[in-house]
Design a protein around this motif. Structure first.
Motif, PDB file in Angstrom:
ATOM      1  N   GLY A  30       0.828  -1.201   0.000  1.00 41.41           N
ATOM      2  CA  GLY A  30       0.000   0.000   0.000  1.00 41.41           C
ATOM      3  C   GLY A  30       0.859   1.246   0.000  1.00 41.41           C
ATOM      4  N   THR A  31       0.207   2.371  -0.273  1.00 37.34           N
ATOM      5  CA  THR A  31       0.880   3.674  -0.314  1.00 37.34           C
ATOM      6  C   THR A  31       0.133   4.611   0.626  1.00 37.34           C
ATOM      7  OG1 THR A  31       1.543   3.341  -2.605  1.00 37.34           O
ATOM      8  CG2 THR A  31       1.469   5.621  -1.835  1.00 37.34           C
ATOM      9  N   VAL A  32       0.901   5.371   1.423  1.00 36.90           N
ATOM     10  CA  VAL A  32       0.280   6.304   2.376  1.00 36.90           C
ATOM     11  C   VAL A  32       0.945   7.673   2.228  1.00 36.90           C
ATOM     12  CG1 VAL A  32      -0.275   6.749   4.802  1.00 36.90           C
ATOM     13  CG2 VAL A  32       0.034   4.396   4.032  1.00 36.90           C
ATOM     14  N   ILE A  33       0.155   8.719   2.236  1.00 37.82           N
ATOM     15  CA  ILE A  33       0.717  10.067   2.276  1.00 37.82           C
ATOM     16  C   ILE A  33       0.251  10.678   3.603  1.00 37.82           C
ATOM     17  CG2 ILE A  33       0.997  12.253   1.078  1.00 37.82           C
ATOM     18  CD1 ILE A  33       0.715  10.839  -1.444  1.00 37.82           C
ATOM     19  N   CYS A  34       1.187  10.868   4.527  1.00 34.09           N
ATOM     20  CA  CYS A  34       0.826  11.190   5.912  1.00 34.09           C
ATOM     21  C   CYS A  34       1.914  12.032   6.571  1.00 34.09           C
ATOM     22  CB  CYS A  34       0.615   9.894   6.681  1.00 34.09           C
ATOM     23  SG  CYS A  34       0.289  10.113   8.448  1.00 34.09           S
ATOM     24  N   PRO A  35       1.690  13.283   6.888  1.00 27.38           N
ATOM     25  CA  PRO A  35       0.478  14.029   6.577  1.00 27.38           C
ATOM     26  C   PRO A  35       0.481  14.417   5.104  1.00 27.38           C
ATOM     27  CG  PRO A  35       2.060  15.490   7.639  1.00 27.38           C
ATOM     28  CD  PRO A  35       2.674  14.118   7.633  1.00 27.38           C
ATOM     29  N   CYS A  36      -0.709  14.709   4.570  1.00 24.82           N
ATOM     30  CA  CYS A  36      -0.825  15.054   3.153  1.00 24.82           C
ATOM     31  C   CYS A  36      -1.242  16.504   3.004  1.00 24.82           C
ATOM     32  CB  CYS A  36      -1.850  14.138   2.487  1.00 24.82           C
ATOM     33  SG  CYS A  36      -1.936  14.414   0.713  1.00 24.82           S
ATOM     34  N   SER A  37      -0.414  17.292   2.345  1.00 27.60           N
ATOM     35  CA  SER A  37      -0.757  18.711   2.131  1.00 27.60           C
ATOM     36  C   SER A  37      -1.851  18.816   1.069  1.00 27.60           C
ATOM     37  CB  SER A  37       0.485  19.476   1.663  1.00 27.60           C
ATOM     38  OG  SER A  37       0.785  19.110   0.339  1.00 27.60           O
ATOM     39  N   SER A  38      -2.545  19.946   1.098  1.00 26.13           N
ATOM     40  CA  SER A  38      -3.588  20.205   0.081  1.00 26.13           C
ATOM     41  C   SER A  38      -2.949  20.240  -1.291  1.00 26.13           C
ATOM     42  CB  SER A  38      -4.262  21.545   0.363  1.00 26.13           C
ATOM     43  OG  SER A  38      -4.668  21.585   1.699  1.00 26.13           O
ATOM     44  N   SER A  39      -1.709  20.733  -1.352  1.00 24.08           N
ATOM     45  CA  SER A  39      -1.014  20.862  -2.628  1.00 24.08           C
ATOM     46  C   SER A  39      -0.711  19.486  -3.230  1.00 24.08           C
ATOM     47  CB  SER A  39       0.269  21.666  -2.381  1.00 24.08           C
ATOM     48  OG  SER A  39       1.101  21.612  -3.477  1.00 24.08           O
TER      49      SER A  39
END
Ligand SMILES: Cc1cc2nc3c(=O)[nH]c(=O)nc-3n(C[C@H](O)[C@H](O)[C@H](O)COP(=O)(O)O)c2cc1C
Length: 200
Positions: free
Chosen positions: A89-98
């Motif tokens: 799996g792939t996680v973006i954490c924390p994820c910016s709005s950009s």
């Protein structure tokens, strides 16, 4: 080896971007490492700034845990840039709005954006942990798009019904959900419902 065992042994990709809440990403890496995962990590330039500001850490500190491999965001030839490098799996954490917007719109210029594009095309578990307040209409639209594309929008919204005592408890209430989405054991005990907690 069964298909399930093979999936459980696959590496995980985690990107930290420049939203507030670097602690969520750092704690997630600790938990994945403790679970024995091989974790490929990418930080955006803004994530490095926020990591320093919020936790007084630099990216190299994140590699202190076992199983962690750090890549540069400009390293577009890294294994993570291709769906041939199969992930659990792939996680973006924390994820910016950009970063969230770039991925929702299919822009894959950086390794982080490409990781998102790959996760969407390969359709493996893809979790984004946005942190923003209030949400703008473009952010809401982009979150809706990603949700329709099959990603999980798992906001950095800690819960309070387990009566957290520390900031770590609050952080874990978010990270626990990410771990479960990736198919790992929960890091918090099962919640038994309000009936059960009122009998304590
Ligand atoms: C201290 C600090 C806190 C920030 N907090 C947030 C945030 O909570 N959410 C967000 O979307 N952007 C936040 N930003 C702005 C992003 O870092 C900025 O949009 C950056 O360009 C994102 O780049 P990236 O997606 O490549 O990491 C913050 C920036 C700084 C310096």
């Amino acid at each position: 080896m069964s298909t399930e065992q093979k999936t459980n042994n696959l590496p995980v990709a985690v990107a930290l971007t420049g939203a507030s809440g670097a602690v969520y990403g750092v704690r997630l890496l600790q938990c994945l490492s403790a679970a024995g995962a091989e974790v490929h990590v990418v930080l955006s330039d803004a994530a490095r700034l926020v990591l320093k500001e919020e936790m007084n850490l630099i990216s190299r500190d994140l590699a202190d845990h076992s199983g962690i491999v750090i890549h540069k965001n400009g390293e577009i030839g890294a294994c993570l840039a291709s769906g041939s490098f199969v992930l659990r799996g792939t996680v973006i954490c924390p994820c910016s709005s950009s970063s969230l917007g770039m991925i929702a719109q299919g822009v894959g210029e950086t390794l982080i954006a490409r990781m998102g594009a790959v996760a969407l095309k390969e359709r493996w578990p893809f979790v984004l942990v946005p942190r923003e307040s209030p949400y703008s209409t473009p952010l809401l639209e982009n979150m809706k798009l990603l949700s329709l594309y099959g990603a999980t929008i798992l906001p950095a919204s800690p819960s309070f019904y387990r009566q957290p005592q520390t900031i770590e408890d609050l952080v874990d209430s978010v990270v626990d959900r990410v771990m479960v989405k990736l198919g790992y054991e929960a890091i918090l005990p099962d919640w038994q419902g309000l009936d059960h907690s009122s009998k304590k």
